[in-house]
Design a protein around this motif. Structure first.
Motif, PDB file in Angstrom:
ATOM      1  N   ILE A  13       0.864  -1.178   0.000  1.00 44.49           N
ATOM      2  CA  ILE A  13       0.000   0.000   0.000  1.00 44.49           C
ATOM      3  C   ILE A  13       0.901   1.229   0.000  1.00 44.49           C
ATOM      4  O   ILE A  13       1.849   1.315   0.783  1.00 44.49           O
ATOM      5  CB  ILE A  13      -0.916   0.025   1.245  1.00 44.49           C
ATOM      6  N   ARG A  14       0.595   2.168  -0.892  1.00 49.22           N
ATOM      7  CA  ARG A  14       1.376   3.408  -0.976  1.00 49.22           C
ATOM      8  C   ARG A  14       0.428   4.593  -0.854  1.00 49.22           C
ATOM      9  O   ARG A  14      -0.497   4.742  -1.662  1.00 49.22           O
ATOM     10  CB  ARG A  14       2.131   3.456  -2.295  1.00 49.22           C
ATOM     11  N   VAL A  15       0.663   5.418   0.150  1.00 48.21           N
ATOM     12  CA  VAL A  15      -0.086   6.660   0.333  1.00 48.21           C
ATOM     13  C   VAL A  15       0.850   7.784  -0.094  1.00 48.21           C
ATOM     14  O   VAL A  15       1.910   7.984   0.501  1.00 48.21           O
ATOM     15  CB  VAL A  15      -0.533   6.849   1.795  1.00 48.21           C
ATOM     16  N   SER A  16       0.456   8.502  -1.148  1.00 48.73           N
ATOM     17  CA  SER A  16       1.286   9.585  -1.680  1.00 48.73           C
ATOM     18  C   SER A  16       0.725  10.939  -1.277  1.00 48.73           C
ATOM     19  O   SER A  16      -0.477  11.076  -1.034  1.00 48.73           O
ATOM     20  CB  SER A  16       1.357   9.500  -3.206  1.00 48.73           C
ATOM     21  N   GLY A  17       1.600  11.912  -1.250  1.00 51.60           N
ATOM     22  CA  GLY A  17       1.193  13.254  -0.853  1.00 51.60           C
ATOM     23  C   GLY A  17       0.875  13.320   0.629  1.00 51.60           C
ATOM     24  O   GLY A  17      -0.035  14.040   1.036  1.00 51.60           O
ATOM     25  N   ILE A  18       1.643  12.586   1.434  1.00 47.06           N
ATOM     26  CA  ILE A  18       1.316  12.510   2.862  1.00 47.06           C
ATOM     27  C   ILE A  18       1.495  13.862   3.541  1.00 47.06           C
ATOM     28  O   ILE A  18       2.406  14.619   3.242  1.00 47.06           O
ATOM     29  CB  ILE A  18       2.129  11.423   3.609  1.00 47.06           C
ATOM     30  N   ASN A  19       0.559  14.160   4.432  1.00 49.99           N
ATOM     31  CA  ASN A  19       0.657  15.373   5.239  1.00 49.99           C
ATOM     32  C   ASN A  19       0.634  15.055   6.725  1.00 49.99           C
ATOM     33  O   ASN A  19       0.831  15.934   7.551  1.00 49.99           O
ATOM     34  CB  ASN A  19      -0.429  16.386   4.860  1.00 49.99           C
ATOM     35  N   SER A  20       0.385  13.782   7.064  1.00 50.40           N
ATOM     36  CA  SER A  20       0.453  13.343   8.452  1.00 50.40           C
ATOM     37  C   SER A  20       0.811  11.870   8.454  1.00 50.40           C
ATOM     38  O   SER A  20       0.154  11.065   7.789  1.00 50.40           O
ATOM     39  CB  SER A  20      -0.889  13.556   9.170  1.00 50.40           C
ATOM     40  N   VAL A  21       1.865  11.521   9.181  1.00 49.28           N
ATOM     41  CA  VAL A  21       2.250  10.117   9.297  1.00 49.28           C
ATOM     42  C   VAL A  21       2.835   9.931  10.695  1.00 49.28           C
ATOM     43  O   VAL A  21       3.549  10.801  11.202  1.00 49.28           O
ATOM     44  CB  VAL A  21       3.244   9.690   8.189  1.00 49.28           C
ATOM     45  N   ARG A  22       2.480   8.803  11.300  1.00 49.83           N
ATOM     46  CA  ARG A  22       2.950   8.531  12.659  1.00 49.83           C
ATOM     47  C   ARG A  22       3.036   7.029  12.857  1.00 49.83           C
ATOM     48  O   ARG A  22       2.113   6.301  12.490  1.00 49.83           O
ATOM     49  CB  ARG A  22       1.973   9.150  13.645  1.00 49.83           C
ATOM     50  N   PHE A  23       4.136   6.582  13.434  1.00 52.56           N
ATOM     51  CA  PHE A  23       4.279   5.176  13.784  1.00 52.56           C
ATOM     52  C   PHE A  23       5.014   5.095  15.113  1.00 52.56           C
ATOM     53  O   PHE A  23       6.221   5.285  15.174  1.00 52.56           O
ATOM     54  CB  PHE A  23       5.027   4.395  12.716  1.00 52.56           C
ATOM     55  N   VAL A  24       4.257   4.849  16.169  1.00 58.52           N
ATOM     56  CA  VAL A  24       4.813   4.734  17.507  1.00 58.52           C
ATOM     57  C   VAL A  24       4.552   3.314  17.981  1.00 58.52           C
ATOM     58  O   VAL A  24       3.415   2.923  18.221  1.00 58.52           O
ATOM     59  CB  VAL A  24       4.161   5.744  18.478  1.00 58.52           C
ATOM     60  N   PRO A  65       7.106   0.238  24.085  1.00 56.25           N
ATOM     61  CA  PRO A  65       7.658  -0.941  24.756  1.00 56.25           C
ATOM     62  C   PRO A  65       6.600  -1.946  25.205  1.00 56.25           C
ATOM     63  O   PRO A  65       6.902  -3.125  25.370  1.00 56.25           O
ATOM     64  CB  PRO A  65       8.411  -0.353  25.947  1.00 56.25           C
ATOM     65  N   LYS A  66       5.361  -1.495  25.389  1.00 53.24           N
ATOM     66  CA  LYS A  66       4.319  -2.406  25.870  1.00 53.24           C
ATOM     67  C   LYS A  66       3.251  -2.700  24.825  1.00 53.24           C
ATOM     68  O   LYS A  66       2.278  -3.385  25.100  1.00 53.24           O
ATOM     69  CB  LYS A  66       3.658  -1.843  27.132  1.00 53.24           C
ATOM     70  N   THR A  67       3.430  -2.155  23.646  1.00 52.76           N
ATOM     71  CA  THR A  67       2.484  -2.403  22.558  1.00 52.76           C
ATOM     72  C   THR A  67       3.258  -2.717  21.285  1.00 52.76           C
ATOM     73  O   THR A  67       4.406  -2.333  21.142  1.00 52.76           O
ATOM     74  CB  THR A  67       1.586  -1.176  22.284  1.00 52.76           C
ATOM     75  N   SER A  68       2.587  -3.408  20.380  1.00 54.90           N
ATOM     76  CA  SER A  68       3.194  -3.663  19.079  1.00 54.90           C
ATOM     77  C   SER A  68       2.099  -3.658  18.025  1.00 54.90           C
ATOM     78  O   SER A  68       1.035  -4.239  18.230  1.00 54.90           O
ATOM     79  CB  SER A  68       3.913  -5.013  19.045  1.00 54.90           C
ATOM     80  N   TYR A  69       2.388  -2.983  16.938  1.00 55.04           N
ATOM     81  CA  TYR A  69       1.431  -2.927  15.837  1.00 55.04           C
ATOM     82  C   TYR A  69       1.868  -3.810  14.679  1.00 55.04           C
ATOM     83  O   TYR A  69       1.317  -3.721  13.595  1.00 55.04           O
ATOM     84  CB  TYR A  69       1.215  -1.478  15.398  1.00 55.04           C
ATOM     85  N   VAL A  70       2.860  -4.664  14.925  1.00 60.46           N
ATOM     86  CA  VAL A  70       3.283  -5.584  13.872  1.00 60.46           C
ATOM     87  C   VAL A  70       2.141  -6.540  13.546  1.00 60.46           C
ATOM     88  O   VAL A  70       1.839  -6.800  12.393  1.00 60.46           O
ATOM     89  CB  VAL A  70       4.572  -6.338  14.289  1.00 60.46           C
ATOM     90  N   ARG A  71       1.488  -7.102  14.569  1.00 60.86           N
ATOM     91  CA  ARG A  71       0.270  -7.886  14.346  1.00 60.86           C
ATOM     92  C   ARG A  71      -0.894  -6.927  14.457  1.00 60.86           C
ATOM     93  O   ARG A  71      -1.114  -6.327  15.494  1.00 60.86           O
ATOM     94  CB  ARG A  71       0.101  -9.012  15.350  1.00 60.86           C
ATOM     95  N   MET A  72      -1.630  -6.804  13.365  1.00 58.58           N
ATOM     96  CA  MET A  72      -2.736  -5.853  13.300  1.00 58.58           C
ATOM     97  C   MET A  72      -4.032  -6.520  13.758  1.00 58.58           C
ATOM     98  O   MET A  72      -4.930  -6.763  12.971  1.00 58.58           O
ATOM     99  CB  MET A  72      -2.834  -5.294  11.880  1.00 58.58           C
ATOM    100  N   SER A  73      -4.121  -6.784  15.051  1.00 58.57           N
ATOM    101  CA  SER A  73      -5.271  -7.505  15.608  1.00 58.57           C
ATOM    102  C   SER A  73      -6.590  -6.810  15.317  1.00 58.57           C
ATOM    103  O   SER A  73      -7.600  -7.462  15.077  1.00 58.57           O
ATOM    104  CB  SER A  73      -5.103  -7.681  17.117  1.00 58.57           C
ATOM    105  N   ASN A  74      -6.593  -5.484  15.349  1.00 59.19           N
ATOM    106  CA  ASN A  74      -7.825  -4.731  15.109  1.00 59.19           C
ATOM    107  C   ASN A  74      -8.028  -4.373  13.645  1.00 59.19           C
ATOM    108  O   ASN A  74      -8.955  -3.656  13.303  1.00 59.19           O
ATOM    109  CB  ASN A  74      -7.834  -3.451  15.950  1.00 59.19           C
ATOM    110  N   GLY A  75      -7.146  -4.840  12.781  1.00 58.96           N
ATOM    111  CA  GLY A  75      -7.298  -4.575  11.355  1.00 58.96           C
ATOM    112  C   GLY A  75      -6.789  -3.206  10.951  1.00 58.96           C
ATOM    113  O   GLY A  75      -6.013  -2.572  11.652  1.00 58.96           O
ATOM    114  N   LEU A  76      -7.236  -2.778   9.789  1.00 66.01           N
ATOM    115  CA  LEU A  76      -6.839  -1.500   9.207  1.00 66.01           C
ATOM    116  C   LEU A  76      -8.107  -0.737   8.856  1.00 66.01           C
ATOM    117  O   LEU A  76      -9.038  -1.319   8.304  1.00 66.01           O
ATOM    118  CB  LEU A  76      -6.005  -1.760   7.939  1.00 66.01           C
ATOM    119  N   TYR A  77      -8.140   0.523   9.195  1.00 67.89           N
ATOM    120  CA  TYR A  77      -9.267   1.374   8.818  1.00 67.89           C
ATOM    121  C   TYR A  77      -8.806   2.361   7.755  1.00 67.89           C
ATOM    122  O   TYR A  77      -7.753   2.976   7.894  1.00 67.89           O
ATOM    123  CB  TYR A  77      -9.809   2.146  10.027  1.00 67.89           C
ATOM    124  N   ALA A  78      -9.604   2.491   6.719  1.00 68.05           N
ATOM    125  CA  ALA A  78      -9.341   3.482   5.672  1.00 68.05           C
ATOM    126  C   ALA A  78     -10.523   4.433   5.625  1.00 68.05           C
ATOM    127  O   ALA A  78     -11.677   4.025   5.807  1.00 68.05           O
ATOM    128  CB  ALA A  78      -9.159   2.794   4.321  1.00 68.05           C
TER     129      ALA A  78
END
Length: 143
Positions: free
Chosen positions: A70-81, A84-97
């Protein structure tokens, strides 16, 4: 740097708002998907973009699973935190678009319920907002 579908010689498909429901259904809303790569391109001058690679269920794949770029172009906001106690590698709650006016936003699994606006989506510690969303899916081999 992760290899994008474009760099591998494949044409990515532009996702339009009227295609969103079918796209999410095809990939079962990316529930329990695995985030395999995340790269931000910051060319100067040029268009900023985020490319992610996700392994997920795919109702159109012969193996039942695909690697989705997936490629989002023209980004104006991006965040990936990824704390230490959470991980978003497994997307248990899925992806919202979410499409709003001339922008598209992605939320990568922090929210339990779908955001109703881009301003709400941008509160997520794992999100991207930009002008266009392109994607490509390649079937994964049987394990």
């Amino acid at each position: 740097m992760i290899a994008s579908a474009q760099s591998l010689g494949r044409t990515m498909k532009m996702l339009q708002q009227d295609q969103l429901q079918a796209w999410e259904a095809r990939f079962t809303h990316f529930y329990d998907a695995m985030l395999r790569g995340w790269a931000v391109d910051l060319p100067y001058p040029g268009v900023k973009a985020l490319t992610v690679v996700i392994e997920t269920q795919d109702s159109e794949s012969q193996t039942g699973f695909s690697r989705v770029t997936i490629r989002v172009s023209g980004i104006n906001s991006v965040r990936f935190v990824d704390g230490p106690k959470t991980s978003y590698v497994r997307m248990s709650n899925g992806l919202y678009a979410l499409f709003e006016q001339d922008q598209v936003g992605l939320e990568f699994g922090d929210f339990v319920d779908a955001p109703t606006s881009l301003s709400e989506l941008m509160r997520s510690p794992v999100h991207a907002v930009g002008g266009t969303l392109e994607w490509d899916a390649q079937p994964m081999p049987n394990q």
